[in-house]
Design a protein around this motif. Structure first.
Motif, PDB file in Angstrom:
ATOM      1  N   ALA A 113      10.327   1.321  -5.202  1.00 51.37           N
ATOM      2  CA  ALA A 113      10.279   1.455  -3.858  1.00 51.37           C
ATOM      3  C   ALA A 113      11.198   0.575  -2.716  1.00 51.37           C
ATOM      4  O   ALA A 113      11.510   1.357  -1.843  1.00 51.37           O
ATOM      5  CB  ALA A 113       8.809   1.013  -3.543  1.00 51.37           C
ATOM      6  N   LEU A 114      11.776  -0.584  -3.454  1.00 49.35           N
ATOM      7  CA  LEU A 114      12.617  -1.211  -2.317  1.00 49.35           C
ATOM      8  C   LEU A 114      13.855  -0.367  -2.478  1.00 49.35           C
ATOM      9  O   LEU A 114      14.345  -0.019  -1.420  1.00 49.35           O
ATOM     10  CB  LEU A 114      12.764  -2.717  -2.945  1.00 49.35           C
ATOM     11  N   ASP A 127      14.078   2.456  -0.283  1.00 48.88           N
ATOM     12  CA  ASP A 127      13.681   2.206   1.022  1.00 48.88           C
ATOM     13  C   ASP A 127      12.418   2.973   1.463  1.00 48.88           C
ATOM     14  O   ASP A 127      12.354   3.626   2.535  1.00 48.88           O
ATOM     15  CB  ASP A 127      14.835   2.860   1.841  1.00 48.88           C
ATOM     16  N   GLU A 128      11.372   2.878   0.765  1.00 48.45           N
ATOM     17  CA  GLU A 128      10.192   3.457   0.731  1.00 48.45           C
ATOM     18  C   GLU A 128       9.333   2.597   1.646  1.00 48.45           C
ATOM     19  O   GLU A 128       8.152   2.888   1.827  1.00 48.45           O
ATOM     20  CB  GLU A 128       9.426   3.941  -0.586  1.00 48.45           C
ATOM     21  N   LEU A 129       9.398   1.170   1.729  1.00 47.24           N
ATOM     22  CA  LEU A 129       8.475   0.156   2.141  1.00 47.24           C
ATOM     23  C   LEU A 129       9.113  -0.208   3.813  1.00 47.24           C
ATOM     24  O   LEU A 129      10.033   0.059   4.214  1.00 47.24           O
ATOM     25  CB  LEU A 129       8.594  -1.039   1.562  1.00 47.24           C
ATOM     26  N   ASP A 130       7.811  -0.229   4.462  1.00 47.41           N
ATOM     27  CA  ASP A 130       8.022  -0.646   5.876  1.00 47.41           C
ATOM     28  C   ASP A 130       7.292  -1.779   6.222  1.00 47.41           C
ATOM     29  O   ASP A 130       6.082  -1.930   5.354  1.00 47.41           O
ATOM     30  CB  ASP A 130       7.709   0.460   6.702  1.00 47.41           C
ATOM     31  N   VAL A 131       7.434  -2.447   7.337  1.00 48.92           N
ATOM     32  CA  VAL A 131       6.983  -3.711   7.878  1.00 48.92           C
ATOM     33  C   VAL A 131       6.072  -3.140   9.244  1.00 48.92           C
ATOM     34  O   VAL A 131       6.661  -2.603   9.916  1.00 48.92           O
ATOM     35  CB  VAL A 131       7.521  -4.809   8.039  1.00 48.92           C
ATOM     36  N   HIS A 132       4.785  -3.239   9.262  1.00 44.70           N
ATOM     37  CA  HIS A 132       4.124  -2.870  10.264  1.00 44.70           C
ATOM     38  C   HIS A 132       3.602  -4.440  10.809  1.00 44.70           C
ATOM     39  O   HIS A 132       3.439  -5.371  10.305  1.00 44.70           O
ATOM     40  CB  HIS A 132       2.906  -2.078  10.205  1.00 44.70           C
ATOM     41  N   TYR A 133       3.282  -4.325  12.205  1.00 44.80           N
ATOM     42  CA  TYR A 133       2.853  -5.755  12.867  1.00 44.80           C
ATOM     43  C   TYR A 133       1.524  -5.738  13.564  1.00 44.80           C
ATOM     44  O   TYR A 133       1.522  -4.842  14.370  1.00 44.80           O
ATOM     45  CB  TYR A 133       4.222  -5.978  13.762  1.00 44.80           C
ATOM     46  N   ASP A 180       0.628  -8.488 -10.413  1.00 40.61           N
ATOM     47  CA  ASP A 180       0.677  -8.293 -11.953  1.00 40.61           C
ATOM     48  C   ASP A 180       1.644  -7.769 -12.557  1.00 40.61           C
ATOM     49  O   ASP A 180       1.956  -8.414 -13.542  1.00 40.61           O
ATOM     50  CB  ASP A 180      -0.579  -7.219 -12.198  1.00 40.61           C
ATOM     51  N   ALA A 181       2.656  -6.970 -11.606  1.00 34.89           N
ATOM     52  CA  ALA A 181       3.840  -6.711 -12.297  1.00 34.89           C
ATOM     53  C   ALA A 181       4.969  -7.600 -11.952  1.00 34.89           C
ATOM     54  O   ALA A 181       6.285  -7.276 -12.342  1.00 34.89           O
ATOM     55  CB  ALA A 181       4.414  -5.150 -11.674  1.00 34.89           C
ATOM     56  N   ARG A 182       4.819  -8.764 -11.313  1.00 35.44           N
ATOM     57  CA  ARG A 182       5.808  -9.664 -10.905  1.00 35.44           C
ATOM     58  C   ARG A 182       6.627  -9.164  -9.954  1.00 35.44           C
ATOM     59  O   ARG A 182       7.878  -9.409 -10.123  1.00 35.44           O
ATOM     60  CB  ARG A 182       6.511 -10.196 -12.353  1.00 35.44           C
ATOM     61  N   LEU A 183       6.152  -8.488  -9.103  1.00 39.90           N
ATOM     62  CA  LEU A 183       7.277  -7.695  -8.063  1.00 39.90           C
ATOM     63  C   LEU A 183       6.773  -8.292  -6.652  1.00 39.90           C
ATOM     64  O   LEU A 183       7.583  -8.084  -5.816  1.00 39.90           O
ATOM     65  CB  LEU A 183       6.790  -6.247  -8.019  1.00 39.90           C
ATOM     66  N   ILE A 184       5.935  -9.007  -6.878  1.00 39.31           N
ATOM     67  CA  ILE A 184       5.281  -9.598  -5.182  1.00 39.31           C
ATOM     68  C   ILE A 184       6.629 -10.587  -4.702  1.00 39.31           C
ATOM     69  O   ILE A 184       6.642 -10.705  -3.329  1.00 39.31           O
ATOM     70  CB  ILE A 184       4.211 -10.280  -5.517  1.00 39.31           C
TER      71      ILE A 184
END
Length: 785
Positions: free
Chosen positions: A538-539, A542-548, A587-591
């Protein structure tokens, strides 16, 4: 009068009749290979004997050319050559050269060769020697004496044939000399013949003695080789031997002592009867004894046969190996073998096997033993069309016991748990420990599914009861997952996977219950696997976005800042809820990489906002337990240009539940940068005032569950909010109420003293452009005011 038994490897006594081939003695010596050696030795000088006969015939013909007609001597020479050639081919027959044994008749028939040669060589002295002159007679005597000497050398291995040849020919020569020279010469030739015969017999006897010794040594080497081979592999202790009827012969004293019998009386007893002991009459034979019986019946070589043997009041374990024996005709005559007492080795192996198959802490079967038992249960269920079952048990809240009281108490608690589980099992079930706080149950016959589910509920109820350990009262529950085979899995591995999915379902629903496997659990697991694979890309995609989401002042409603919330939109799966992918990322150590990206993105965006608008970013426990996280925060601030006072990191209480102080040290260094800290979801975890006094938080966030409860006039929820507000005020901290969605809820939390609010009533999480517009508008409104 009792005779002493002959030693197994003693040198045989040589019987003259057996040596000549006239008699086959019924003693312990095997004469078949000795007779074969006699025939083989006779064949080695066959050509020498042929040459001697042909040369001798030529010399005799020359001597008698004036004393006998030419045709007579030519005929005689032809007969000598024919007989000599026939004897040579007979000696060189392939069956004699290749044979390892020979019969009595084979040796006895060689007398015909000696008689035939003696007959043809007796013709010249008897037919022509008496009429020849003394010079011719003397020459004939010399030639025939040389021939007799050569024959005695060449034919000594076959004494019956050689003695016949020497005796007949010597008598013929003596008769000739008697007529020509008188009795003295005749007596001398008889003496010479006797000496040759004695020498021949002595040499023949020496050959037999040597061959018998070689056979005895070979037999000994074979037995010793068997002993050494078994000693190298299994430490052989004693010898044993049987006849064709499986009766013991020539028992060694050590063998007799090992089975508790007299060395003399054991001979003649059936081997199986001796080894069976008291079970012989009852017929209750061990599996090892039956295996030994099959090998003896099959008359094949074997080794490594283990069987229990009752010696007195104790049970010993023997290891048996043997080779079959055959006579010169290839007929089976019994077994010769070795045996070992391997009781100590077996006990040691049993101990090692137990260590490899049982858990050292609880004494329960371990993972290997459980998998083997489940494999057999699955095989039986498939074979008979029945069902088996597998349960996975995971203790609830066990980690808290380990973290708070230490591993020794945790180990003792596991021992008490195993005792309770063992007490619940019947012969139909096997309980074992998989490792850590995980246990498993194999139900061999699970035809009654309701009974299996009752057992699962009984396990949950039994493990929920308190434990008293070292003046501590401990509470730990259990979650159970149940799967039935082969319905829920065609193999043991698939069934374990199904039970594991059912266990996850139980734990997801707060634990303290059991669940049976359902096909949709596998669907959910497959969905989780697909999501994890997609989340790993995903990173980079470029599939992740930040909302506020806005955070406002509870009294004035003015904007105080935003909370950065990550969102994921997959090109095929669409928008995916954070409730799904955030736990998956942990769980997948992606955090950690996702959290770092959110932090840097949020800082870069907040730096574009006017005024003192703050940005709050959630931080996971995994990030805080990384000493390098401080450098990541400093880098994000430096690269974005955002003042440290405008960044607020939100952490949860679970950060402080580990038994180390690494996270606290990281938080102290972050505070040293000037960054603010906010305690998220206060009251929902392991609330403790200890870390509030050790760590300087600027804000305590009240979880939405308390806001909902207070809006419904739940007294406990209202009391908790008031207590948190009072605590925050006393410590100089602000309070933020989460999840405010209505005007009534806003008014309520305002009345309870909360300083900031956050929720859908004031705004949902906004895309970056809308958040930026809201920040600009709020700043413009303030400036206009």
């Amino acid at each position: 009068m009792r005779t002493e038994p002959t030693s197994q490897f003693a040198m045989p006594r040589i019987d003259a009749r057996a040596l000549l081939g006239l008699y086959d003695p019924a003693d312990t010596t095997d004469w078949a290979p000795i007779r074969a050696a006699q025939l083989h030795a006779g064949s080695q000088l066959a050509f020498f004997l042929l040459a001697a006969n042909l040369i001798g015939a030529a010399l005799v013909t020359l001597l008698l050319e004036h004393a006998a007609p030419l045709w007579a001597m030519a005929s005689w020479g032809a007969v000598v050559a024919a007989v000599a050639v026939a004897v040579t081919f007979r000696r060189l027959a392939a069956r004699h050269r290749a044979a390892s044994s020979a019969t009595l008749g084979d040796v006895r028939d060689t007398v015909l060769e000696g008689i035939a040669l003696a007959a043809v060589w007796s013709v010249p002295p008897l037919a022509f020697g008496a009429t020849a002159d003394s010079t011719t007679a003397l020459g004939l005597w010399i030639v025939l004496s040389v021939l007799m000497t050569a024959s005695a050398v060449a034919m000594a291995a076959l004494p019956l044939a050689t003695l016949s040849f020497l005796g007949i020919l010597g008598t013929a020569i003596a008769a000739m000399l008697f007529l020509v020279g008188g009795p003295v010469l005749a007596a001398s030739i008889l003496l010479f013949t006797a000496l040759l015969m004695i020498g021949c017999f002595t040499r023949a006897r020496a050959l037999v003695v040597i061959r018998a010794g070689e056979i005895s040594l070979a037999e000994r080497d074979e037995t010793i080789s068997l002993l050494l081979r078994e000693a190298q592999d299994h430490s052989a202790d004693w010898l044993w031997e049987t006849d064709a009827a499986r009766r013991i012969v020539r028992a060694s004293p050590r063998f007799a002592h090992s089975v508790g019998l007299d060395p003399v009386s054991i001979n003649g007893k059936a081997l199986l009867e001796v080894l069976a002991g008291p079970t012989w009459e009852a017929g209750n034979f061990s599996a090892g004894l039956r295996t030994l019986g099959e090998h003896l019946k099959g008359r094949v070589a074997f080794s490594g046969v283990l069987l229990p043997v009752r010696v007195g009041d104790t049970e010993r374990w023997f290891e048996i190996a043997a080779n079959p024996r055959v006579d010169e005709r290839g007929a089976f005559i019994g077994f010769r073998g070795v045996g070992s007492d391997v009781t100590e080795q077996r006990e040691s192996a049993d101990k090692i096997n137990r260590m490899a198959r049982f858990d050292t802490l609880t004494g329960l079967p371990n993972r290997l033993h459980i998998n083997e038992t489940l494999g057999r249960a699955m095989a039986d269920a498939t074979k008979w069309g029945s069902r088996c079952a597998f349960m996975m048990i995971d203790l609830d809240r066990f980690k808290a016991v380990n973290d708070s009281l230490g591993h020794p108490i945790g180990d003792r608690l596991l021992g008490r748990v195993s005792e309770r589980l063992t007490a619940l099992m019947s012969e139909n079930e096997l309980i074992g420990r998989l490792g850590g706080d995980e246990f498993a149950v194999v139900v061999r016959d699970a035809g009654d599914g309701a009974r299996v589910e009752r057992l699962a509920q009984t396990i949950v109820d039994a493990l929920a009861k308190p434990y008293d350990l070292d003046q501590h009262t401990l509470y730990t529950g259990a979650s159970v997952g149940v799967a039935f085979g082969p319905r829920d899995g065609a193999t043991a591995e698939m069934l374990i996977r199904s039970a594991d999915l059912a266990l996850y379902r139980s734990k997801d629903q707060s634990g303290g219950m059991y669940h049976c496997y359902e096909p949709q659990l596998h669907v959910a697991a497959e969905e989780r696997r697909i999501l994890e694979q997609a989340l790993r890309k995903a990173l980079s995609n470029d599939e992740l976005d930040v909302h506020y989401q806005p955070v406002v002042d509870a009294g004035t409603g003015s904007l105080k800042g935003f909370e950065a919330l990550v969102r994921w939109t997959h090109p095929e799966l669409g928008s995916i809820s954070p409730a799904k992918f955030i736990p998956l990322a942990e769980d997948a150590r992606l955090i950690a990489p996702i959290g770092e990206w959110v932090l840097r993105s949020a800082c870069a965006e907040a730096a574009t906002w006017p005024g003192e608008t703050r940005i709050a970013v959630n931080v996971s426990p995994e990030q805080l337990h990384n000493p390098g996280f401080v450098a990541i925060v400093a880098s994000a601030l430096a690269n974005s240009g955002l003042p440290a006072s405008r960044l607020e990191l939100e952490v949860t209480e679970s950060v402080f539940m580990r038994d180390d102080t690494g996270a606290v040290k990281v938080l102290e260094r972050i505070l040293g940068l000037g960054v603010r800290l906010s305690l998220d979801d206060f009251g929902t975890g392991y609330s403790s005032l200890g870390y509030l006094s050790r760590t300087k938080f600027s804000t305590i966030k009240i979880d939405r569950s308390f806001v909902i409860g207070a809006s419904k006039k739940v007294p406990e929820a209202i009391a908790i909010i008031r207590a948190v507000v009072a605590l925050a005020q006393s410590l100089g901290m602000a309070t933020t109420a989460e999840g405010v969605e209505t005007e009534d809820e806003h008014r309520m939390v305002q009345d309870l003293g909360c300083t900031k609010v956050q929720g859908y009533y004031f705004g949902r999480p906004l895309p970056v452009a809308e958040a930026r517009s809201l920040a600009q508008r709020d700043w413009s409104d303030r400036a206009a005011a």
